[in-house]
Design a protein around this motif. Structure first.
Motif, PDB file in Angstrom:
ATOM      1  N   ILE A  34       0.915  -1.150   0.080  1.00 51.77           N
ATOM      2  CA  ILE A  34      -0.022   0.103   0.074  1.00 51.77           C
ATOM      3  C   ILE A  34       0.906   1.202   0.257  1.00 51.77           C
ATOM      4  O   ILE A  34       1.867   1.428   0.842  1.00 51.77           O
ATOM      5  CB  ILE A  34      -0.849   0.129   1.343  1.00 51.77           C
ATOM      6  CG1 ILE A  34      -1.887  -1.344   1.156  1.00 51.77           C
ATOM      7  CG2 ILE A  34      -1.923   1.277   1.222  1.00 51.77           C
ATOM      8  CD1 ILE A  34      -2.603  -1.600   2.347  1.00 51.77           C
ATOM      9  N   LEU A  35       0.614   2.058  -0.898  1.00 46.62           N
ATOM     10  CA  LEU A  35       1.556   3.192  -1.093  1.00 46.62           C
ATOM     11  C   LEU A  35       0.748   4.519  -0.899  1.00 46.62           C
ATOM     12  O   LEU A  35      -0.294   4.670  -1.483  1.00 46.62           O
ATOM     13  CB  LEU A  35       2.181   3.265  -2.473  1.00 46.62           C
ATOM     14  CG  LEU A  35       3.173   4.233  -2.926  1.00 46.62           C
ATOM     15  CD1 LEU A  35       4.341   4.127  -2.190  1.00 46.62           C
ATOM     16  CD2 LEU A  35       3.538   4.165  -4.254  1.00 46.62           C
ATOM     17  N   ALA A  36       1.030   5.647  -0.310  1.00 50.77           N
ATOM     18  CA  ALA A  36       0.715   6.909  -0.206  1.00 50.77           C
ATOM     19  C   ALA A  36       1.657   7.985  -0.783  1.00 50.77           C
ATOM     20  O   ALA A  36       2.387   7.996  -0.652  1.00 50.77           O
ATOM     21  CB  ALA A  36       0.225   7.334   1.225  1.00 50.77           C
ATOM     22  N   VAL A  37       0.855   8.725  -1.779  1.00 56.49           N
ATOM     23  CA  VAL A  37       1.718   9.433  -2.297  1.00 56.49           C
ATOM     24  C   VAL A  37       1.198  10.969  -2.287  1.00 56.49           C
ATOM     25  O   VAL A  37       0.201  11.426  -3.011  1.00 56.49           O
ATOM     26  CB  VAL A  37       2.026   9.566  -3.922  1.00 56.49           C
ATOM     27  CG1 VAL A  37       2.921  10.117  -4.655  1.00 56.49           C
ATOM     28  CG2 VAL A  37       2.483   7.852  -4.075  1.00 56.49           C
ATOM     29  N   ALA A  38       1.830  11.964  -1.631  1.00 55.38           N
ATOM     30  CA  ALA A  38       1.296  13.019  -1.156  1.00 55.38           C
ATOM     31  C   ALA A  38       1.193  14.016  -2.519  1.00 55.38           C
ATOM     32  O   ALA A  38       2.317  13.780  -3.266  1.00 55.38           O
ATOM     33  CB  ALA A  38       1.753  13.808   0.111  1.00 55.38           C
ATOM     34  N   PRO A  39       0.348  14.786  -2.837  1.00 55.02           N
ATOM     35  CA  PRO A  39       0.460  15.529  -3.977  1.00 55.02           C
ATOM     36  C   PRO A  39       1.485  16.743  -4.074  1.00 55.02           C
ATOM     37  O   PRO A  39       2.090  17.008  -2.778  1.00 55.02           O
ATOM     38  CB  PRO A  39      -1.001  16.499  -3.904  1.00 55.02           C
ATOM     39  CG  PRO A  39      -1.586  15.752  -3.176  1.00 55.02           C
ATOM     40  CD  PRO A  39      -1.061  15.080  -2.176  1.00 55.02           C
ATOM     41  N   VAL A  87      -0.927  -0.648  -4.226  1.00 52.04           N
ATOM     42  CA  VAL A  87      -2.335  -0.465  -4.009  1.00 52.04           C
ATOM     43  C   VAL A  87      -2.203   0.922  -3.368  1.00 52.04           C
ATOM     44  O   VAL A  87      -1.563   1.007  -2.368  1.00 52.04           O
ATOM     45  CB  VAL A  87      -3.081  -1.479  -2.763  1.00 52.04           C
ATOM     46  CG1 VAL A  87      -4.462  -1.128  -2.714  1.00 52.04           C
ATOM     47  CG2 VAL A  87      -2.936  -3.002  -3.744  1.00 52.04           C
ATOM     48  N   MET A  88      -2.982   1.939  -4.277  1.00 53.10           N
ATOM     49  CA  MET A  88      -2.759   3.158  -3.593  1.00 53.10           C
ATOM     50  C   MET A  88      -3.956   3.407  -2.478  1.00 53.10           C
ATOM     51  O   MET A  88      -4.876   3.050  -2.468  1.00 53.10           O
ATOM     52  CB  MET A  88      -3.063   4.182  -4.837  1.00 53.10           C
ATOM     53  CG  MET A  88      -2.454   4.038  -5.944  1.00 53.10           C
ATOM     54  SD  MET A  88      -0.464   4.387  -5.907  1.00 53.10           S
ATOM     55  CE  MET A  88      -0.645   5.991  -5.445  1.00 53.10           C
ATOM     56  N   ALA A  89      -3.284   4.135  -1.305  1.00 53.87           N
ATOM     57  CA  ALA A  89      -4.026   4.323  -0.230  1.00 53.87           C
ATOM     58  C   ALA A  89      -5.043   5.386  -0.773  1.00 53.87           C
ATOM     59  O   ALA A  89      -4.620   6.431  -1.290  1.00 53.87           O
ATOM     60  CB  ALA A  89      -3.175   4.934   0.747  1.00 53.87           C
ATOM     61  N   GLY A  90      -6.108   5.489   0.013  1.00 55.89           N
ATOM     62  CA  GLY A  90      -7.263   6.365  -0.461  1.00 55.89           C
ATOM     63  C   GLY A  90      -6.470   7.723   0.068  1.00 55.89           C
ATOM     64  O   GLY A  90      -6.134   7.863   1.242  1.00 55.89           O
ATOM     65  N   ARG A  91      -7.179   8.651  -0.639  1.00 51.16           N
ATOM     66  CA  ARG A  91      -6.655  10.088  -0.124  1.00 51.16           C
ATOM     67  C   ARG A  91      -7.369  10.650   1.038  1.00 51.16           C
ATOM     68  O   ARG A  91      -6.728  11.687   1.687  1.00 51.16           O
ATOM     69  CB  ARG A  91      -7.129  11.128  -1.338  1.00 51.16           C
ATOM     70  CG  ARG A  91      -6.142  10.857  -2.540  1.00 51.16           C
ATOM     71  CD  ARG A  91      -6.041  12.063  -3.543  1.00 51.16           C
ATOM     72  NE  ARG A  91      -5.037  11.741  -4.661  1.00 51.16           N
ATOM     73  CZ  ARG A  91      -5.375  11.745  -5.854  1.00 51.16           C
ATOM     74  NH1 ARG A  91      -6.478  11.731  -6.255  1.00 51.16           N
ATOM     75  NH2 ARG A  91      -4.155  11.595  -6.639  1.00 51.16           N
ATOM     76  N   PHE A 116      -7.078   9.209   3.806  1.00 45.60           N
ATOM     77  CA  PHE A 116      -6.011   8.837   4.669  1.00 45.60           C
ATOM     78  C   PHE A 116      -4.949   9.820   4.719  1.00 45.60           C
ATOM     79  O   PHE A 116      -4.136   9.791   5.634  1.00 45.60           O
ATOM     80  CB  PHE A 116      -5.259   7.248   4.460  1.00 45.60           C
ATOM     81  CG  PHE A 116      -6.442   6.262   4.866  1.00 45.60           C
ATOM     82  CD1 PHE A 116      -6.709   6.112   5.921  1.00 45.60           C
ATOM     83  CD2 PHE A 116      -6.958   5.817   3.634  1.00 45.60           C
ATOM     84  CE1 PHE A 116      -7.763   5.001   6.390  1.00 45.60           C
ATOM     85  CE2 PHE A 116      -7.883   4.585   3.760  1.00 45.60           C
ATOM     86  CZ  PHE A 116      -8.155   4.186   5.146  1.00 45.60           C
ATOM     87  N   TYR A 117      -4.912  10.628   3.972  1.00 50.04           N
ATOM     88  CA  TYR A 117      -3.668  11.631   3.791  1.00 50.04           C
ATOM     89  C   TYR A 117      -3.947  12.898   4.780  1.00 50.04           C
ATOM     90  O   TYR A 117      -4.897  13.000   5.124  1.00 50.04           O
ATOM     91  CB  TYR A 117      -3.492  12.384   2.500  1.00 50.04           C
ATOM     92  CG  TYR A 117      -3.052  11.532   1.315  1.00 50.04           C
ATOM     93  CD1 TYR A 117      -3.318  10.067   1.365  1.00 50.04           C
ATOM     94  CD2 TYR A 117      -2.582  11.934   0.278  1.00 50.04           C
ATOM     95  CE1 TYR A 117      -2.847   9.147   0.372  1.00 50.04           C
ATOM     96  CE2 TYR A 117      -2.211  10.999  -0.903  1.00 50.04           C
ATOM     97  CZ  TYR A 117      -2.417   9.645  -0.706  1.00 50.04           C
ATOM     98  OH  TYR A 117      -1.884   8.956  -1.660  1.00 50.04           O
ATOM     99  N   PRO A 118      -2.637  13.356   5.339  1.00 49.96           N
ATOM    100  CA  PRO A 118      -3.045  14.505   6.171  1.00 49.96           C
ATOM    101  C   PRO A 118      -3.739  15.729   5.478  1.00 49.96           C
ATOM    102  O   PRO A 118      -3.699  15.949   4.325  1.00 49.96           O
ATOM    103  CB  PRO A 118      -1.419  14.891   6.540  1.00 49.96           C
ATOM    104  CG  PRO A 118      -0.699  14.415   5.262  1.00 49.96           C
ATOM    105  CD  PRO A 118      -1.440  12.902   4.887  1.00 49.96           C
ATOM    106  N   PRO A 119      -4.620  16.666   6.475  1.00 55.84           N
ATOM    107  CA  PRO A 119      -5.526  17.547   5.871  1.00 55.84           C
ATOM    108  C   PRO A 119      -4.541  18.838   5.448  1.00 55.84           C
ATOM    109  O   PRO A 119      -5.175  19.469   4.499  1.00 55.84           O
ATOM    110  CB  PRO A 119      -6.212  18.012   6.958  1.00 55.84           C
ATOM    111  CG  PRO A 119      -5.446  17.547   8.247  1.00 55.84           C
ATOM    112  CD  PRO A 119      -4.610  16.438   8.074  1.00 55.84           C
TER     113      PRO A 119
END
Length: 97
Positions: A38-43, A77-81, A83-86
């Motif tokens: 699972i990968l999270a990529v901040a904009p 698998v992309m983590a849903g946005r 879950f990203y910090p506000p």
């Protein structure tokens, strides 16, 4: 003519072992594709607000292409946005692990 063909054949046969060797790829992706990652990529954000207006559309396109490419690769698998910090992440120190 026969000697030329024989010489050419010898040269080609002696070169065959070199044609089949490949260097290992310098890039290794771990975990293997069979494991879920699972990968999270901040904009990507501009460093300063003065450039935000002129870069907004380019950054939107870049962020969408990056997200789509990573998702389409099949390695992640992309983590849903949700879950990203506000707050936006602009500098490495903005990341709260």
């Amino acid at each position: 003519m026969f000697k030329k063909l024989l010489l050419l054949n010898l040269i080609l046969c002696s070169a065959l072992p070199f044609l089949h060797t490949q260097e290992p790829s310098p890039i290794t992706i771990r975990p293997r594709p069979t494991e879920e990652m699972i990968l999270a990529v901040a904009p990507v954000q501009p460093l300063t607000r003065d450039k935000a207006g002129e870069l907004a559309e380019l950054l939107r396109i870049f962020n969408q292409v990056l997200w789509d490419d990573l998702s389409f690769s099949g390695f992640f698998v992309m983590a849903g946005r949700s879950f990203y910090p506000p707050h936006p992440i602009v500098r490495p120190e903005d990341v709260n692990y």
